[in-house]
Design a protein around this motif. Structure first.
Motif, mmCIF file in Angstrom:
data_model
loop_
_atom_site.group_PDB
_atom_site.id
_atom_site.type_symbol
_atom_site.label_atom_id
_atom_site.label_comp_id
_atom_site.label_asym_id
_atom_site.label_seq_id
_atom_site.Cartn_x
_atom_site.Cartn_y
_atom_site.Cartn_z
ATOM 1 N N ARG A 108 0.821 -1.211 0.000
ATOM 2 C CA ARG A 108 0.000 0.000 0.000
ATOM 3 C C ARG A 108 0.858 1.265 0.000
ATOM 4 O O ARG A 108 0.640 2.204 0.753
ATOM 5 C CB ARG A 108 -0.966 -0.001 1.195
ATOM 6 C CG ARG A 108 -1.943 -1.175 1.173
ATOM 7 C CD ARG A 108 -2.917 -1.111 2.322
ATOM 8 N NE ARG A 108 -3.856 -2.237 2.270
ATOM 9 C CZ ARG A 108 -4.820 -2.448 3.158
ATOM 10 N NH1 ARG A 108 -4.978 -1.605 4.179
ATOM 11 N NH2 ARG A 108 -5.627 -3.489 3.035
ATOM 12 N N LEU A 109 1.818 1.258 -0.903
ATOM 13 C CA LEU A 109 2.711 2.401 -1.054
ATOM 14 C C LEU A 109 2.291 3.243 -2.252
ATOM 15 O O LEU A 109 1.721 2.728 -3.222
ATOM 16 C CB LEU A 109 4.144 1.921 -1.269
ATOM 17 C CG LEU A 109 4.761 1.101 -0.132
ATOM 18 C CD1 LEU A 109 6.085 0.486 -0.583
ATOM 19 C CD2 LEU A 109 4.964 1.972 1.102
ATOM 20 N N LYS A 110 2.594 4.509 -2.204
ATOM 21 C CA LYS A 110 2.330 5.387 -3.347
ATOM 22 C C LYS A 110 3.231 4.968 -4.496
ATOM 23 O O LYS A 110 4.460 4.890 -4.337
ATOM 24 C CB LYS A 110 2.606 6.841 -2.972
ATOM 25 C CG LYS A 110 2.252 7.835 -4.062
ATOM 26 C CD LYS A 110 2.476 9.266 -3.583
ATOM 27 C CE LYS A 110 2.095 10.285 -4.661
ATOM 28 N NZ LYS A 110 2.294 11.676 -4.187
ATOM 29 N N PRO A 111 2.693 4.673 -5.674
ATOM 30 C CA PRO A 111 3.511 4.145 -6.771
ATOM 31 C C PRO A 111 4.708 5.037 -7.095
ATOM 32 O O PRO A 111 4.587 6.264 -7.159
ATOM 33 C CB PRO A 111 2.527 4.078 -7.942
ATOM 34 C CG PRO A 111 1.183 3.948 -7.301
ATOM 35 C CD PRO A 111 1.260 4.760 -6.035
ATOM 36 N N SER A 112 5.840 4.416 -7.302
ATOM 37 C CA SER A 112 7.059 5.160 -7.632
ATOM 38 C C SER A 112 7.119 5.540 -9.106
ATOM 39 O O SER A 112 7.822 6.474 -9.482
ATOM 40 C CB SER A 112 8.295 4.337 -7.266
ATOM 41 O OG SER A 112 8.254 3.062 -7.880
ATOM 42 N N LEU A 113 6.426 4.800 -9.956
ATOM 43 C CA LEU A 113 6.334 5.082 -11.390
ATOM 44 C C LEU A 113 7.711 5.147 -12.059
ATOM 45 O O LEU A 113 8.137 6.187 -12.568
ATOM 46 C CB LEU A 113 5.577 6.392 -11.642
ATOM 47 C CG LEU A 113 4.157 6.483 -11.056
ATOM 48 C CD1 LEU A 113 3.544 7.842 -11.364
ATOM 49 C CD2 LEU A 113 3.285 5.358 -11.580
ATOM 50 N N PRO A 114 8.449 4.040 -12.083
ATOM 51 C CA PRO A 114 9.742 4.025 -12.784
ATOM 52 C C PRO A 114 9.592 4.490 -14.230
ATOM 53 O O PRO A 114 8.579 4.209 -14.887
ATOM 54 C CB PRO A 114 10.166 2.558 -12.716
ATOM 55 C CG PRO A 114 9.435 2.007 -11.529
ATOM 56 C CD PRO A 114 8.120 2.724 -11.496
ATOM 57 N N GLN A 115 10.599 5.187 -14.720
ATOM 58 C CA GLN A 115 10.574 5.755 -16.067
ATOM 59 C C GLN A 115 11.584 5.043 -16.966
ATOM 60 O O GLN A 115 12.605 4.531 -16.492
ATOM 61 C CB GLN A 115 10.911 7.244 -16.005
ATOM 62 C CG GLN A 115 9.994 8.057 -15.100
ATOM 63 C CD GLN A 115 8.589 8.161 -15.648
ATOM 64 O OE1 GLN A 115 8.369 8.739 -16.719
ATOM 65 N NE2 GLN A 115 7.629 7.623 -14.905
ATOM 66 N N ARG A 116 11.321 5.049 -18.267
ATOM 67 C CA ARG A 116 12.282 4.491 -19.222
ATOM 68 C C ARG A 116 12.164 5.188 -20.564
ATOM 69 O O ARG A 116 11.094 5.636 -20.956
ATOM 70 C CB ARG A 116 12.093 2.985 -19.384
ATOM 71 C CG ARG A 116 10.741 2.521 -19.860
ATOM 72 C CD ARG A 116 10.664 1.001 -19.729
ATOM 73 N NE ARG A 116 9.416 0.442 -20.231
ATOM 74 C CZ ARG A 116 8.305 0.346 -19.500
ATOM 75 N NH1 ARG A 116 8.286 0.801 -18.257
ATOM 76 N NH2 ARG A 116 7.210 -0.196 -20.009
ATOM 77 N N SER A 117 13.284 5.283 -21.234
ATOM 78 C CA SER A 117 13.348 5.888 -22.565
ATOM 79 C C SER A 117 14.418 5.148 -23.352
ATOM 80 O O SER A 117 15.565 5.059 -22.911
ATOM 81 C CB SER A 117 13.697 7.377 -22.461
ATOM 82 O OG SER A 117 13.956 7.926 -23.743
ATOM 83 N N ILE A 118 14.049 4.589 -24.478
ATOM 84 C CA ILE A 118 14.987 3.847 -25.323
ATOM 85 C C ILE A 118 14.984 4.502 -26.696
ATOM 86 O O ILE A 118 13.983 4.495 -27.410
ATOM 87 C CB ILE A 118 14.615 2.359 -25.413
ATOM 88 C CG1 ILE A 118 14.642 1.728 -24.014
ATOM 89 C CG2 ILE A 118 15.574 1.628 -26.347
ATOM 90 C CD1 ILE A 118 14.274 0.260 -23.971
ATOM 91 N N GLY A 119 16.118 5.111 -27.054
ATOM 92 C CA GLY A 119 16.216 5.866 -28.293
ATOM 93 C C GLY A 119 16.114 5.004 -29.539
ATOM 94 O O GLY A 119 16.392 3.797 -29.512
ATOM 95 N N ASP A 120 15.774 5.633 -30.657
ATOM 96 C CA ASP A 120 15.583 4.917 -31.915
ATOM 97 C C ASP A 120 16.864 4.257 -32.419
ATOM 98 O O ASP A 120 16.805 3.264 -33.148
ATOM 99 C CB ASP A 120 15.057 5.878 -32.991
ATOM 100 C CG ASP A 120 13.658 6.396 -32.681
ATOM 101 O OD1 ASP A 120 12.942 5.739 -31.903
ATOM 102 O OD2 ASP A 120 13.282 7.464 -33.218
ATOM 103 N N GLY A 121 18.016 4.809 -32.054
ATOM 104 C CA GLY A 121 19.278 4.258 -32.533
ATOM 105 C C GLY A 121 19.940 3.263 -31.608
ATOM 106 O O GLY A 121 21.041 2.774 -31.896
ATOM 107 N N VAL A 122 19.297 2.944 -30.500
ATOM 108 C CA VAL A 122 19.896 2.051 -29.507
ATOM 109 C C VAL A 122 20.127 0.648 -30.060
ATOM 110 O O VAL A 122 21.113 -0.018 -29.712
ATOM 111 C CB VAL A 122 19.010 2.008 -28.242
ATOM 112 C CG1 VAL A 122 19.373 0.832 -27.341
ATOM 113 C CG2 VAL A 122 19.136 3.314 -27.473
#
Length: 327
Positions: free
Chosen positions: A283-297
């Protein structure tokens, strides 16, 4: 009858058993930061973080020399890149001396080195694992920058990749460096971006495990960058108590998902889902991990993942969620 006096005197010369068996105590955060940090305005804190500010106090010359030698050994052990091979250079850094971060950085270095064929091209910076003083260079801003510079000397920026894992306490301005009562500092997204730009490191997998670490994503994202953070820019992440073996994010991503022979994007999705389940159960407030993967990766990630071990390894340590449940 023999005199027992020599035997008694010998016993008195021995150290007390309690002193011999006394457990090691890792550095503690018991004193406030120096006035230059503690009395800073929010604007000044941001300026310090952008400058990679580091303040050391009450350090002996003996400590400084030992730290210099630890860093020199670690930098000197890195192997050169292989022409015609996409080599990964792994830099795993714990910026806070709480043992949870030291343990996490050590195991992250091992997991990432195995996954990305970077044995011999991996350097780990961090404090104690909680059992004994650390033989590693501390994860200070200065050591971090020296390690980054050495990696840049060895790698071919047109061919090779930086894999960075940073774990610490975080704040809206970036990640925090704190070594007990002696070392203090910050690294902001703009500081990290400037360092990578100065070294020409565009091919990179950047993973930041800290509260508010989503602040790094918009600044560091790019066509050749894969960026993962433990939380959104305005959210806390969980599991960072000193006694833990893992933070939630490190446990889900490094200790579980990235041990498996699956693509990075799928591993990130698995980790995010696992964290959401743990947070929901507690019952924790969601941390909402983020991610971004570039088109050239894919240009550099595909050949790296083609060399991944085909067999998963088992998670190690106490699951992070256990710290929130009664024994």
């Amino acid at each position: 009858m023999r005199s027992i006096l020599p035997f008694a005197l010998a016993l008195l010369a021995l150290p007390a058993a309690s002193a011999q068996q006394q457990a090691y105590t890792p550095p503690q955060h018991t004193a406030p930061p120096p006035p230059g940090i503690a009395r800073s305005t929010p604007e000044e804190v941001v300026q310090q973080a952008d400058g990679g500010t580091q303040i050391e106090r009450d350090r002996s010359a003996t400590y400084a020399l030992a730290e210099h030698r630890r860093l020199t050994r670690a930098l000197g052990a890195l192997l050169p890149q292989r022409k015609g091979v996409v080599d990964a250079y792994v830099l795993s850094v714990a910026l806070d001396s709480d043992p949870v971060f030291g343990r996490e950085a050590r195991e992250a270095g091992k997991v990432l080195a195995r996954r990305y064929d970077a044995v011999g091209r991996t350097i780990t910076l961090g404090g104690s694992d909680g059992k004994a003083p650390s033989p590693l260079p501390m994860g200070s801003p200065a050591n971090f920058e020296a390690a980054l510079a050495r990696i840049a000397e060895l790698m071919d920026e047109k061919e090779d990749v930086l894999v960075l894992y940073a774990t610490s306490h975080g704040a809206p301005f970036g990640v925090v460096y704190n070594d007990g009562n002696e070392g203090f500092g910050e690294i902001s997204p703009r500081r990290l971006a400037a360092l990578l730009r100065a070294h020409g490191i565009e091919r990179r997998l950047l993973i930041v495990s800290a509260c508010y670490s989503g602040v790094f994503v918009p600044v560091l994202s790019g066509p050749q960058t894969a960026m993962l953070s433990a939380a959104a820019a305005d959210r806390s992440s969980f599991g960072c108590t000193a006694e833990n073996d893992w933070t939630f994010f490190g446990d889900a991503l490094i200790n579980r998902a990235l041990r498996k022979p699956q693509p990075l994007a799928r591993a990130a999705e698995e980790a995010v889902a696992q964290i959401a389940r743990w947070e929901g159960d507690a019952r924790l407030k969601p941390s909402l991990p983020q991610r971004s993967i570039g088109d050239g990766v894919a240009v550099w990630l595909t050949p790296l993942e083609a060399r991944m071990p085909k067999v998963a390894t088992a998670p190690v340590g106490r699951p992070s969620i256990d710290s929130l449940t009664p024994p």
